[in-house]
Design an enzyme around this catalytic site. Structure first.
Site, PDB file in Angstrom:
ATOM      1  N   TYR A 164       0.835  -1.214   0.000  1.00  0.00           N
ATOM      2  CA  TYR A 164       0.000   0.000   0.000  1.00  0.00           C
ATOM      3  C   TYR A 164       0.870   1.266   0.000  1.00  0.00           C
ATOM      4  CZ  TYR A 164      -3.784   3.044   1.789  1.00  0.00           C
ATOM      5  OH  TYR A 164      -4.708   4.037   1.975  1.00  0.00           O
ATOM      6  N   LYS A 168       0.872   4.129  -2.790  1.00  0.00           N
ATOM      7  CA  LYS A 168       0.421   5.481  -2.450  1.00  0.00           C
ATOM      8  C   LYS A 168       1.492   6.534  -2.719  1.00  0.00           C
ATOM      9  CE  LYS A 168      -3.798   5.116  -1.215  1.00  0.00           C
ATOM     10  NZ  LYS A 168      -4.788   5.513  -2.250  1.00  0.00           N
TER      11      LYS A 168
HETATM   12  N1  LIG Z   1      -9.689   6.433   5.403  1.00  0.00           N
HETATM   13  C1  LIG Z   1      -8.430   6.815   5.606  1.00  0.00           C
HETATM   14  O1  LIG Z   1      -8.017   7.203   6.717  1.00  0.00           O
HETATM   15  C2  LIG Z   1      -7.465   6.800   4.463  1.00  0.00           C
HETATM   16  C3  LIG Z   1      -6.113   7.087   4.717  1.00  0.00           C
HETATM   17  C4  LIG Z   1      -5.223   7.167   3.662  1.00  0.00           C
HETATM   18  C5  LIG Z   1      -5.676   6.937   2.374  1.00  0.00           C
HETATM   19  N2  LIG Z   1      -6.977   6.618   2.156  1.00  0.00           N
HETATM   20  C6  LIG Z   1      -7.388   6.383   0.783  1.00  0.00           C
HETATM   21  O2  LIG Z   1      -8.589   7.075   0.521  1.00  0.00           O
HETATM   22  C7  LIG Z   1      -9.316   6.393  -0.499  1.00  0.00           C
HETATM   23  C8  LIG Z   1     -10.741   6.144  -0.022  1.00  0.00           C
HETATM   24  O3  LIG Z   1     -10.714   5.226   1.051  1.00  0.00           O
HETATM   25  P1  LIG Z   1     -11.870   5.096   2.157  1.00  0.00           P
HETATM   26  O4  LIG Z   1     -11.200   5.214   3.464  1.00  0.00           O
HETATM   27  O5  LIG Z   1     -12.996   5.995   1.831  1.00  0.00           O
HETATM   28  O6  LIG Z   1     -12.272   3.544   2.011  1.00  0.00           O
HETATM   29  P2  LIG Z   1     -13.583   2.858   1.400  1.00  0.00           P
HETATM   30  O7  LIG Z   1     -13.308   1.402   1.379  1.00  0.00           O
HETATM   31  O8  LIG Z   1     -14.789   3.345   2.122  1.00  0.00           O
HETATM   32  O9  LIG Z   1     -13.656   3.442  -0.073  1.00  0.00           O
HETATM   33  C9  LIG Z   1     -12.950   2.915  -1.165  1.00  0.00           C
HETATM   34  C10 LIG Z   1     -13.939   2.681  -2.278  1.00  0.00           C
HETATM   35  O10 LIG Z   1     -13.232   2.270  -3.442  1.00  0.00           O
HETATM   36  C11 LIG Z   1     -14.019   1.290  -4.090  1.00  0.00           C
HETATM   37  N3  LIG Z   1     -13.176   0.467  -4.947  1.00  0.00           N
HETATM   38  C12 LIG Z   1     -12.257  -0.456  -4.562  1.00  0.00           C
HETATM   39  N4  LIG Z   1     -11.696  -1.029  -5.642  1.00  0.00           N
HETATM   40  C13 LIG Z   1     -12.262  -0.449  -6.733  1.00  0.00           C
HETATM   41  C14 LIG Z   1     -12.082  -0.611  -8.133  1.00  0.00           C
HETATM   42  N5  LIG Z   1     -11.216  -1.506  -8.628  1.00  0.00           N
HETATM   43  N6  LIG Z   1     -12.816   0.154  -8.970  1.00  0.00           N
HETATM   44  C15 LIG Z   1     -13.718   1.049  -8.480  1.00  0.00           C
HETATM   45  N7  LIG Z   1     -13.940   1.223  -7.163  1.00  0.00           N
HETATM   46  C16 LIG Z   1     -13.216   0.493  -6.294  1.00  0.00           C
HETATM   47  C17 LIG Z   1     -14.639   0.497  -2.957  1.00  0.00           C
HETATM   48  O11 LIG Z   1     -15.782  -0.227  -3.387  1.00  0.00           O
HETATM   49  C18 LIG Z   1     -14.941   1.586  -1.932  1.00  0.00           C
HETATM   50  O12 LIG Z   1     -16.266   2.085  -2.043  1.00  0.00           O
HETATM   51  C19 LIG Z   1      -8.520   5.121  -0.799  1.00  0.00           C
HETATM   52  O13 LIG Z   1      -7.689   5.348  -1.908  1.00  0.00           O
HETATM   53  C20 LIG Z   1      -7.685   4.939   0.450  1.00  0.00           C
HETATM   54  O14 LIG Z   1      -6.534   4.167   0.190  1.00  0.00           O
HETATM   55  C21 LIG Z   1      -7.879   6.542   3.167  1.00  0.00           C
END
Ligand SMILES: NC(=O)c1ccc[n+]([C@@H]2O[C@H](COP(=O)([O-])OP(=O)(O)OC[C@H]3O[C@@H](n4cnc5c(N)ncnc54)[C@H](O)[C@@H]3O)[C@@H](O)[C@H]2O)c1
Length: 303
Positions: A164, A168
Site C-alpha cells: 500500500y 500510495k
Molecule cells: N480512510 C483513511 O483514513 C485513508 C487514509 C489514507 C488513504 N486513504 C485512501 O482514501 C481512499 C478512499 O478510502 P476510504 O477510506 O474511503 O475507504 P472505502 O473502502 O470506504 O472506499 C474505497 C472505495 O473504493 C471502491 N473500490 C475499490 N476497488 C475499486 C475498483 N477496482 N474500482 C472502483 N472502485 C473500487 C470500494 O468499493 C470503496 O467504495 C482510498 O484510496 C484509500 O486508500 C484513506
C-alpha cells in the site's frame, strides 16, 4: 452570497465514490453544481466481489438533494470505460478524483504476490487508466483538475503496508510529473493524504477518534483542488479531522567530496552527521534546482 468555488457545466469523476471519502467528495461536488460520475465497483475492502448498489445509492442521494449524477460500476482498471461513461452522460470531463482503493495488509515476510499485485493494480494502474483516458480531453479543452489519493503510509511508512505504501507514494511521483506535463494546458494535478473514519480504517482507529474523523472533513480541500479557483499544482496535502497542511521535500545542504581525487566509505562515515544535518535545508522545487549543489561540487573541483 455567491461562492467562488462553483462547478456549473463541469463534469467530475470520483472513483470509489460508493462509500467513505469518495462518497463525501461526490456529494460536495454535486452540492457545488458539478455533474458527477459516481464510480464504484462495490467490492470488499480487500478487493473481492462487486455490487452496483454502492454507487447507485450515492447517485440517489445526490438526485434527492437536487443534484446531477450518474452511477458507473466499472473497475478503475477499466478507466477508459469510466471516462466514456462521463462523455456519454454529460459530453465532457473536467475533474478526475482518483479515490478508489483497497487494502491487503500483511507484514513483508508474509506478503504474497497476489497482495502486492492487486494493491498495485487498483491504486496505481487504476488511477493511471482513468487519468490517462481523461487526459486528451483535458488537454483539448485547456482545462483540467486531477486529484490523486496518496497516504501517510506512503509518506512515512507503516508496518504491514509495504504494498500500500509503495502504491500510495507512487501516486505522488505520478502527481509531480503530470503537474509538469499538464501545466501548459491548465491541467493542475495535486495529491492528498487523507485520514477519515471509513470502513477501511474501522477497527484501526480508536472508536472515539474514528467518530470524529468524518469523511466530509476531507472533501472541502478536494473540491477546492478540483475547482477553477485553485492555482496549485504538484502539491501534497495531509488532511483530516478538520485540519489540513502541505507536505514538501526537504534536503540537507549535504557534503561535497573531490570527484577526481576520489573518496572512501570512511570519508562518508566521517561526514555522515553533516550529510544528515537539516540545518538551513534546501527545498528544491524541480529537477534542475535539485541538481544545483551537485553541479556546484563538480565545478568546485574542476581543473
Ligand atoms: N480512510 C483513511 O483514513 C485513508 C487514509 C489514507 C488513504 N486513504 C485512501 O482514501 C481512499 C478512499 O478510502 P476510504 O477510506 O474511503 O475507504 P472505502 O473502502 O470506504 O472506499 C474505497 C472505495 O473504493 C471502491 N473500490 C475499490 N476497488 C475499486 C475498483 N477496482 N474500482 C472502483 N472502485 C473500487 C470500494 O468499493 C470503496 O467504495 C482510498 O484510496 C484509500 O486508500 C484513506
Amino acid at each position: 452570497m455567491t461562492e467562488a468555488v462553483r462547478f456549473e457545466d463541469k463534469v467530475v469523476i470520483v472513483t470509489g465514490a460508493g462509500g467513505g471519502l469518495g462518497r463525501a467528495h461526490a456529494l460536495l461536488f454535486a452540492q457545488h453544481g458539478a455533474k458527477v460520475v459516481v464510480n464504484d465497483l462495490g467490492g470488499s475492502t480487500h478487493g473481492e466481489g462487486a455490487n452496483a448498489s454502492a454507487a447507485d445509492k450515492v447517485v440517489a442521494e445526490i438526485r434527492a438533494a437536487g443534484g446531477t449524477a450518474v452511477a458507473n460500476h466499472d473497475s478503475v482498471t477499466d478507466g477508459g470505460k469510466i471516462v466514456q461513461n462521463a462523455l456519454d452522460a454529460f459530453g465532457r470531463i473536467d475533474v478526475v478524483v482518483n479515490n478508489a482503493g483497497i487494502l491487503r495488509d500483511k507484514s513483508f515476510v508474509k506478503m504474497e504476490d497476489a497482495d502486492w499485485d492487486l494493491v498495485y493494480k487498483v491504486h496505481v494502474e487504476g488511477a493511471y487508466k482513468v487519468t490517462h483516458a481523461a487526459w486528451p480531453h483535458l488537454r483539448e479543452q485547456n482545462f483540467g483538475r486531477v486529484i490523486f489519493t496518496a497516504s501517510t503510509s506512503g509518506i512515512y511508512g507503516n508496518f504491514g503496508q509495504s504494498n500500500y505504501g509503495m502504491a500510495k507514494l507512487g501516486l505522488y511521483g505520478l502527481t509531480r510529473t503530470l503537474a509538469i506535463e499538464g501545466r501548459k494546458n491548465n491541467i493542475l494535478v495535486n495529491a492528498i493524504a487523507p485520514t477519515g473514519g471509513t470502513r477501511m480504517t474501522e477497527g484501526l482507529i480508536p472508536p472515539q477518534v474514528f467518530e470524529q474523523l468524518k469523511p466530509e472533513l476531507v472533501s472541502p480541500l478536494v473540491v477546492f483542488l478540483g475547482s477553477e479557483a485553485c492555482e496549485e499544482t504538484g502539491g501534497l496535502f495531509e488532511v483530516g479531522g478538520g485540519w489540513m497542511g502541505k507536505v514538501r521535500w526537504e534536503r540537507s545542504l549535504g557534503a561535497g567530496f573531490d570527484p577526481r581525487a576520489g573518496f572512501s566509505p570512511d570519508d562518508v562515515a566521517a561526514n555522515f552527521a553533516r550529510i544528515c544535518d537539516f540545518e538551513g535545508a534546501a527545498h528544491p522545487k524541480d529537477n534542475i534546482e535539485a541538481m544545483k549543489e551537485m553541479m556546484a561540487n563538480l565545478q568546485k573541483y574542476a581543473g
